[in-house]
Design an enzyme around this catalytic site. Structure first.
Site, PDB file in Angstrom:
ATOM      1  N   SER A  62       0.826  -1.213   0.000  1.00  0.00           N
ATOM      2  CA  SER A  62       0.000   0.000   0.000  1.00  0.00           C
ATOM      3  C   SER A  62       0.859   1.263   0.000  1.00  0.00           C
ATOM      4  O   SER A  62       2.045   1.239   0.331  1.00  0.00           O
ATOM      5  CB  SER A  62      -0.920   0.012   1.220  1.00  0.00           C
TER       6      SER A  62
HETATM    7  N1  SAM Z   1      -0.831  -4.765   4.091  1.00  0.00           N
HETATM    8  C1  SAM Z   1      -0.077  -5.073   2.911  1.00  0.00           C
HETATM    9  C2  SAM Z   1       1.314  -4.511   2.951  1.00  0.00           C
HETATM   10  O1  SAM Z   1       1.670  -3.849   3.930  1.00  0.00           O
HETATM   11  O2  SAM Z   1       2.064  -4.772   2.005  1.00  0.00           O
HETATM   12  C3  SAM Z   1      -0.788  -4.706   1.628  1.00  0.00           C
HETATM   13  C4  SAM Z   1      -1.899  -5.623   1.371  1.00  0.00           C
HETATM   14  S1  SAM Z   1      -2.461  -5.781  -0.278  1.00  0.00           S
HETATM   15  C5  SAM Z   1      -3.097  -4.202  -0.618  1.00  0.00           C
HETATM   16  C6  SAM Z   1      -3.894  -6.784   0.051  1.00  0.00           C
HETATM   17  C7  SAM Z   1      -3.588  -8.193   0.489  1.00  0.00           C
HETATM   18  O3  SAM Z   1      -4.797  -8.804   0.896  1.00  0.00           O
HETATM   19  C8  SAM Z   1      -3.025  -9.070  -0.627  1.00  0.00           C
HETATM   20  O4  SAM Z   1      -1.771  -9.583  -0.270  1.00  0.00           O
HETATM   21  C9  SAM Z   1      -4.052 -10.196  -0.764  1.00  0.00           C
HETATM   22  O5  SAM Z   1      -3.480 -11.457  -1.046  1.00  0.00           O
HETATM   23  C10 SAM Z   1      -4.707 -10.177   0.593  1.00  0.00           C
HETATM   24  N2  SAM Z   1      -6.053 -10.774   0.653  1.00  0.00           N
HETATM   25  C11 SAM Z   1      -7.101 -10.607  -0.192  1.00  0.00           C
HETATM   26  N3  SAM Z   1      -8.158 -11.330   0.239  1.00  0.00           N
HETATM   27  C12 SAM Z   1      -7.762 -11.975   1.372  1.00  0.00           C
HETATM   28  C13 SAM Z   1      -8.393 -12.869   2.278  1.00  0.00           C
HETATM   29  N4  SAM Z   1      -9.662 -13.273   2.129  1.00  0.00           N
HETATM   30  N5  SAM Z   1      -7.683 -13.314   3.335  1.00  0.00           N
HETATM   31  C14 SAM Z   1      -6.392 -12.924   3.528  1.00  0.00           C
HETATM   32  N6  SAM Z   1      -5.742 -12.085   2.699  1.00  0.00           N
HETATM   33  C15 SAM Z   1      -6.416 -11.610   1.639  1.00  0.00           C
END
Ligand code: SAM
Length: 214
Positions: A62
């Site tokens: 992000s």
């Molecule tokens: N917080 C992260 C960072 O600091 O890099 C950025 C996160 S990225 C915008 C969103 C993440 O949510 C992705 O890695 C994706 O795989 C995960 N995601 C999406 N749906 C999910 C779910 N149901 N359970 C766990 N993770 C999920």
């Protein structure tokens, strides 16, 4: 004139207050964690730009100002147990680990969890537990949580996460469909129910059901 990494890092840190990140503890935690440690390959050189960047599994790390605003809104206290849904690169979890007693972070991609664990180990961030799973179900065995942060967008706050939020606990998450405007909201659990506050417009990848392929 070439600008060094540390100058760029300082510029980013200095620009955060102008983007609304003014909480002292949040700024200190962000200064202590180098975003470059969480980005691999060609995008590492752009680590200090205030924009989301690609990571493995088609996901993103992000934007620093949004990470700062979410961290600030979460108002983490030193004794708190925090749940993060959406580990991604591990950057947000690392910042939270400077503020909380313990951080549990879940991602649906095994590869992201494997890589994030490696970075946490290298940086000696021993109060983070990274788990592969579908985070929309939360982590019932560790509930309740004082704080919950979701870094992928759902249409509504997932019921299991609301249920795992401690009384007077705070959850910060983006809500809305992935191809339209999403809102970052702050949910506070009260004796009488949940209070919802809209914070700002954001754009996040969607919260997806089930485990990823890798
Ligand atoms: N917080 C992260 C960072 O600091 O890099 C950025 C996160 S990225 C915008 C969103 C993440 O949510 C992705 O890695 C994706 O795989 C995960 N995601 C999406 N749906 C999910 C779910 N149901 N359970 C766990 N993770 C999920």
């Amino acid at each position: 004139m070439t600008v060094s990494n540390s100058e760029n890092e300082m510029r980013l840190a200095d620009s955060l207050p102008t983007m609304g990140v003014t909480d002292r503890r949040t700024l200190e935690a962000m200064k202590a964690i180098d975003r470059k440690d969480f980005i691999q390959g060609i995008f590492a050189d752009r680590a200090y730009e205030d924009r989301p960047l690609p990571i493995a599994c088609g996901q993103t790390i992000s934007q620093p100002s949004v990470v700062g605003l979410m961290t600030q809104a979460l108002d983490v206290q030193p004794r708190d147990k925090v749940l993060e849904v959406g580990t991604g690169s591990g950057y947000q979890a690392a910042i939270l680990s400077r503020l909380a007693r313990r951080v549990y972070t879940i991602d649906r991609h095994r590869q992201l969890i494997r890589e994030a664990r490696g970075v946490f180990e290298r940086l000696a961030l021993h109060n983070i537990t990274a788990i592969t799973g579908d985070g929309s179900f939360g982590l019932p065995e560790q509930a309740p949580f004082e704080r919950i942060i979701v870094t992928a967008a759902a249409e509504d706050p997932p019921g299991p996460l609301l249920a795992q939020l401690r009384l007077h606990g705070i959850m910060v998450l983006p809500v809305g469909q992935s191809d339209t405007v999403q809102h970052l909201i702050k949910v506070t659990r009260l004796e009488t129910g949940f209070d919802y506050e809209e914070l700002l417009q954001v754009r996040f990848v969607p919260l997806v059901e089930g485990l990823g392929q890798n």
